[in-house]
Design a protein around this motif. Structure first.
Motif, PDB file in Angstrom:
ATOM      1  N   LEU A   1       0.856  -4.844   6.109  1.00 42.98           N
ATOM      2  CA  LEU A   1       0.993  -3.390   5.994  1.00 42.98           C
ATOM      3  C   LEU A   1       2.012  -2.798   6.960  1.00 42.98           C
ATOM      4  O   LEU A   1       2.686  -1.822   6.632  1.00 42.98           O
TER       5      LEU A   1
ATOM      6  N   PRO B   1       0.944   2.947   4.857  1.00 38.11           N
ATOM      7  CA  PRO B   1      -0.512   2.961   5.052  1.00 38.11           C
ATOM      8  C   PRO B   1      -0.903   4.111   5.977  1.00 38.11           C
ATOM      9  O   PRO B   1      -0.164   4.473   6.891  1.00 38.11           O
TER      10      PRO B   1
ATOM     11  N   ASN C   1       0.831  -1.200   0.000  1.00 39.88           N
ATOM     12  CA  ASN C   1       0.000   0.000   0.000  1.00 39.88           C
ATOM     13  C   ASN C   1       0.870   1.257   0.000  1.00 39.88           C
ATOM     14  O   ASN C   1       0.755   2.086   0.887  1.00 39.88           O
TER      15      ASN C   1
END
Length: 147
Positions: free
Chosen positions: A72, A13, A9
């Motif tokens: 993440l 994140p 991501n």
């Protein structure tokens, strides 16, 4: 975008995403305890079967969110099972609360879904959303059975 950025991501994140995932994990733990208590409120096998379906999914959902959070952040987080949850006077009250809760879970999980870049993570959250929508339908069915 590099592969590494796609996998994590964009490597950074948002706090909102992390907080939402932690909240989702807490909700899954809470609902598992709630559904266990709801099954104890009845001896009707059809009612128990409908609640148990959601009960069984909650642990799967918790573990999926735990995997996403680790991917993440590279941190493991284990949310303890709640010792105390709200009490209901009747199974109907608990079912009505569950209808509302499942609907709110879908809203939160859609928000999480929209914040993820990674296809595997999005697929996991999509599966969870689909399960929660099915739980919603099962609790609507229970509501009509108990009314």
């Amino acid at each position: 975008m590099s592969n590494n950025q796609q996998n994590y991501n964009s490597q950074h994140p948002s706090n909102l995403l992390i907080n939402n995932i932690v909240e989702a994990m807490k909700d899954e733990r809470h609902d598992r305890v709630k559904y266990y208590k709801m099954m104890q409120m009845t001896d009707d096998p059809e009612v128990i079967k409908q609640i148990k379906y959601a009960y069984d999914d909650e642990i799967k959902h918790y573990e999926m969110f735990q995997q996403i959070l680790f991917a993440l952040t590279r941190r493991r987080l284990d949310i303890p099972m709640p010792n105390e949850i709200e009490q209901y006077d009747t199974l109907m009250d608990a079912v009505q609360s569950s209808i509302k809760g499942e609907n709110e879970a879908v809203d939160l999980y859609r928000e999480i879904f929209s914040q993820l870049d990674n296809k595997q993570m999005r697929d996991m959250v999509f599966e969870i959303i689909t399960d929660e929508q099915e739980h919603f339908g099962r609790f609507i069915y229970l509501y009509s059975m108990l009314k």
